[in-house]
Design a protein around this motif. Structure first.
Motif, PDB file in Angstrom:
ATOM      1  N   ALA A  49       0.869  -1.180   0.000  1.00 55.78           N
ATOM      2  CA  ALA A  49       0.000   0.000   0.000  1.00 55.78           C
ATOM      3  C   ALA A  49       0.904   1.226   0.000  1.00 55.78           C
ATOM      4  CB  ALA A  49      -0.922   0.006   1.209  1.00 55.78           C
ATOM      5  N   GLY A  54      -0.825   2.855  -6.050  1.00 58.33           N
ATOM      6  CA  GLY A  54      -2.077   3.604  -6.036  1.00 58.33           C
ATOM      7  C   GLY A  54      -2.652   3.844  -4.668  1.00 58.33           C
ATOM      8  N   TRP A  55      -1.828   3.697  -3.632  1.00 57.15           N
ATOM      9  CA  TRP A  55      -2.244   3.952  -2.252  1.00 57.15           C
ATOM     10  C   TRP A  55      -1.286   4.989  -1.649  1.00 57.15           C
ATOM     11  CZ3 TRP A  55      -6.091   1.074   0.526  1.00 57.15           C
ATOM     12  CH2 TRP A  55      -6.661   0.012  -0.189  1.00 57.15           C
ATOM     13  N   TYR A  76      -5.948   7.255   2.660  1.00 60.03           N
ATOM     14  CA  TYR A  76      -5.118   7.101   1.465  1.00 60.03           C
ATOM     15  C   TYR A  76      -5.754   7.855   0.305  1.00 60.03           C
ATOM     16  CZ  TYR A  76      -3.320   3.228   4.221  1.00 60.03           C
ATOM     17  OH  TYR A  76      -2.797   2.472   5.231  1.00 60.03           O
ATOM     18  N   LYS A  78      -6.384   7.458  -3.409  1.00 58.66           N
ATOM     19  CA  LYS A  78      -6.453   6.292  -4.281  1.00 58.66           C
ATOM     20  C   LYS A  78      -6.596   6.714  -5.739  1.00 58.66           C
ATOM     21  CE  LYS A  78      -6.645   2.571  -3.604  1.00 58.66           C
ATOM     22  NZ  LYS A  78      -7.881   1.744  -3.498  1.00 58.66           N
ATOM     23  N   SER A  81      -9.927   1.712  -7.489  1.00 60.57           N
ATOM     24  CA  SER A  81     -10.822   1.194  -6.441  1.00 60.57           C
ATOM     25  C   SER A  81     -10.525  -0.254  -6.085  1.00 60.57           C
ATOM     26  CB  SER A  81     -12.287   1.319  -6.884  1.00 60.57           C
ATOM     27  OG  SER A  81     -12.685   2.673  -6.954  1.00 60.57           O
ATOM     28  N   GLU A  84     -10.465  -2.787  -1.995  1.00 56.44           N
ATOM     29  CA  GLU A  84     -11.318  -2.079  -1.027  1.00 56.44           C
ATOM     30  C   GLU A  84     -12.512  -2.895  -0.560  1.00 56.44           C
ATOM     31  OE1 GLU A  84     -12.394   1.716  -2.667  1.00 56.44           O
ATOM     32  OE2 GLU A  84     -10.332   2.191  -3.245  1.00 56.44           O
ATOM     33  N   TYR A 103     -11.385   9.682 -10.161  1.00 58.56           N
ATOM     34  CA  TYR A 103     -10.093   9.481  -9.494  1.00 58.56           C
ATOM     35  C   TYR A 103      -9.202  10.690  -9.729  1.00 58.56           C
ATOM     36  CZ  TYR A 103     -11.809   4.677  -9.593  1.00 58.56           C
ATOM     37  OH  TYR A 103     -12.570   3.556  -9.444  1.00 58.56           O
ATOM     38  N   PRO A 111      -6.217  -1.231   4.339  1.00 52.69           N
ATOM     39  CA  PRO A 111      -5.968  -1.769   3.003  1.00 52.69           C
ATOM     40  C   PRO A 111      -6.205  -3.267   2.898  1.00 52.69           C
ATOM     41  CG  PRO A 111      -4.195  -0.282   3.666  1.00 52.69           C
ATOM     42  CD  PRO A 111      -5.044  -0.516   4.874  1.00 52.69           C
TER      43      PRO A 111
END
Length: 389
Positions: A49, A54-55, A76, A78, A81, A84, A103, A111
Motif C-alpha cells: 500500500a 495507487g495507495w 489514502y 487512491k 478502487s 477495497e 479518481y 488496506p
C-alpha cells in the motif's frame, strides 16, 4: 486543517511510520488488528500500500496543545478502487461517462481488508464525540485540499456511519457472513443447534476432509516459520492466478506481518508428509477471528471448508471468541453456520448532481440488502427454535 486557538491541531502524515506506534495504538486499541500501527506499517513498508501501487498515505493525527495525539484516521489517496471490497466501480464509470473525474479519491480504511472496525480512532479518556467531529472535519478539509471527487469510509462501525451521515455523508449497507459463538463448549455443541440434515452434511464434509490423510495444524506466533510463510505466499499467488485477480500483497508484507503482529496471526496449515499443501490465514482480535486469505497446492475434497470455516470455529470455541468473520462474499458460508450480517460504509461526494444520483441508488440498494438478509437468515441451517438467538 481545523484547529482551536490554543487547543488542538490536525496534521497530515505521508507515512504511518511518522506517527509513533505507541501514540497511534493508544487511539486504535487492541480489539481490531487491522487498524493497529503494525498492520498498516506492514502494508506500507512492504510496498503493498504505497504511492506506486495507487495507495498514497495521508493519515490524519489530531493532537492537543501539549502535542499528545488524541485521535487518528488511516487515509489514502487512491488512483483506483482495487483492494477495497466496497465496490464503487459503477459509480466511477457513470461519473466519468458524464464528463467527471472520479479518481483520485480519498479512502479511509484498512488496506485489502474487508473487516468492520473503528475508523475514527480516539484515545480513551478524551471527549470522544468532539474528537471524532474534528477528525471528520479534517477529512473534509483534506478532500478540499486535494480537490478529489469523494471520500469513502469503508467498513466503519454502525455508530460511525450514523455520525458521518449527520456530517453529510451517504450511508451504504452491505453484508457479510459471520459465525457467532453461543457459548459453545465444543464443535458438537454447535452442530446440535443445526437442523438434522445440515448437521449430517457438515459431519460428512469433515469426514471427507479427514480422509485425505493430511495433517492439519493451527499455528500461532513463533510456531509459524519462514517456510510456512513461503508456502503460504505461493498458495496466495496461485489463488490470485486462478481468479484472474491482482496480487495486492507481496512476500515482504507477510514477513513483516509475522515479525510485528505474529501474536495475532492464526495460520491453519494442511501438510502432506510434512510438506505444506494448503493454508488459511486468519488474524485474531480481542473478540473475533478474522479469516483473510486461503490457498492450496492442489485440490482436496472439502479441505477449503475444513481449514477456512470449521477449524476457525474450532479455534473460536477453544479460545472463547464471540465470532468468526469469514471475509467478503460467499453465500456457501450460510449452510456452514455463518449468518448474514450488515456492514456499513459512508461516502462524501463533492458534485451535487452525482451525489443525488448515488443517494437514490443507495436507497434502492439498502432495501435489497435488507430483504436479502432477512431471506438468508430464514434459510439458514439452524433449527427453527435457535434461529433468533
Amino acid at each position: 486543517m481545523p484547529d482551536g486557538a490554543d487547543s488542538v491541531s490536525v496534521e497530515v502524515h505521508g507515512r504511518v511510520a511518522d506517527i509513533p506506534a505507541v501514540e497511534w495504538d493508544a487511539c486504535a486499541g487492541t480489539a481490531n488488528p487491522f487498524v493497529r500501527h503494525a498492520f498498516l506499517l506492514a502494508c506500507e513498508e512492504s510496498g503493498s500500500a504505497a504511492r506506486d501501487t495507487g495507495w498514497l498515505p495521508q493519515h490524519l493525527a489530531l493532537s492537543d496543545a501539549k502535542g499528545r495525539v488524541q485521535g487518528v484516521v488511516p487515509v489514502y489517496v487512491k488512483g483506483h478502487s482495487f483492494g477495497e471490497y466496497v465496490f464503487d466501480h459503477g459509480w466511477a464509470d457513470a461519473f466519468e461517462r458524464a464528463g467527471g473525474q472520479y479518481y483520485p479519491k480519498l479512502l479511509c480504511g484498512a488496506p485489502f481488508s474487508p473487516v468492520t472496525g473503528p475508523r475514527l480512532l480516539v484515545r480513551p479518556g478524551t471527549d470522544t464525540g468532539n474528537v471524532q467531529a474534528l477528525l471528520i472535519e479534517g477529512l473534509l478539509e483534506l478532500t478540499r485540499r486535494h480537490g478529489v471527487s469523494s471520500v469513502h469510509v469503508n467498513f466503519c462501525t454502525e455508530a460511525e456511519a450514523r455520525m458521518l451521515a449527520d456530517a453529510g455523508f451517504l450511508c451504504r449497507v452491505g453484508k457479510q457472513f459471520h459465525w457467532h459463538n453461543r457459548d459453545y463448549g465444543s464443535f458438537g455443541d454447535f452442530l446440535g443447534d443445526l437442523a438434522s440434515r445440515k448437521r449430517k452434511t457438515i459431519r460428512k464434509e469433515r469426514e471427507r476432509a479427514a480422509e485425505s490423510g493430511l495433517k492439519i495444524r493451527t499455528l500461532c506466533g513463533e510456531d509459524i516459520e519462514a517456510r510456512h510463510w513461503d508456502a503460504f505466499y505461493r498458495f496466495y499467488l496461485d489463488t490470485v492466478d486462478r481468479k484472474w485477480a491482482h496480487a495486492y500483497l507481496n512476500r515482504a508484507f507477510f514477513r513483516r506481518l509475522g515479525e510485528t503482529l505474529g501474536d495475532r496471526v492464526v495460520l491453519i496449515v494442511a501438510e502432506d508428509a510434512g510438506e505444506p499443501v494448503a493454508a488459511a490465514l486468519n488474524l485474531r482480535g480481542d473478540d473475533a477471528l478474522y479469516g483473510r486469505n486461503w490457498g492450496c497446492k492442489r485440490e482436496y475434497p472439502f479441505l477449503h471448508f475444513e481449514c477456512c470455516y470449521y477449524r476457525a470455529i474450532d479455534y473460536a470455541i477453544e479460545h472463547g471468541l464471540p465470532r468468526v468473520e469469514a471475509g467478503a462474499g460467499g453465500a456457501h458460508k450460510l449452510q456452514r453456520g455463518y449468518l448474514p450480517h450488515q456492514t456499513f460504509s459512508a461516502h462524501w461526494i463533492a458534485h451535487p448532481g452525482f451525489r443525488d444520483a448515488v443517494a437514490r441508488f443507495l436507497v434502492h440498494e439498502s432495501s435489497m440488502v435488507d430483504e436479502e438478509v432477512r431471506f438468508l437468515n430464514a434459510a439458514g441451517p439452524f433449527r427453527a427454535d435457535r434461529r433468533n438467538e
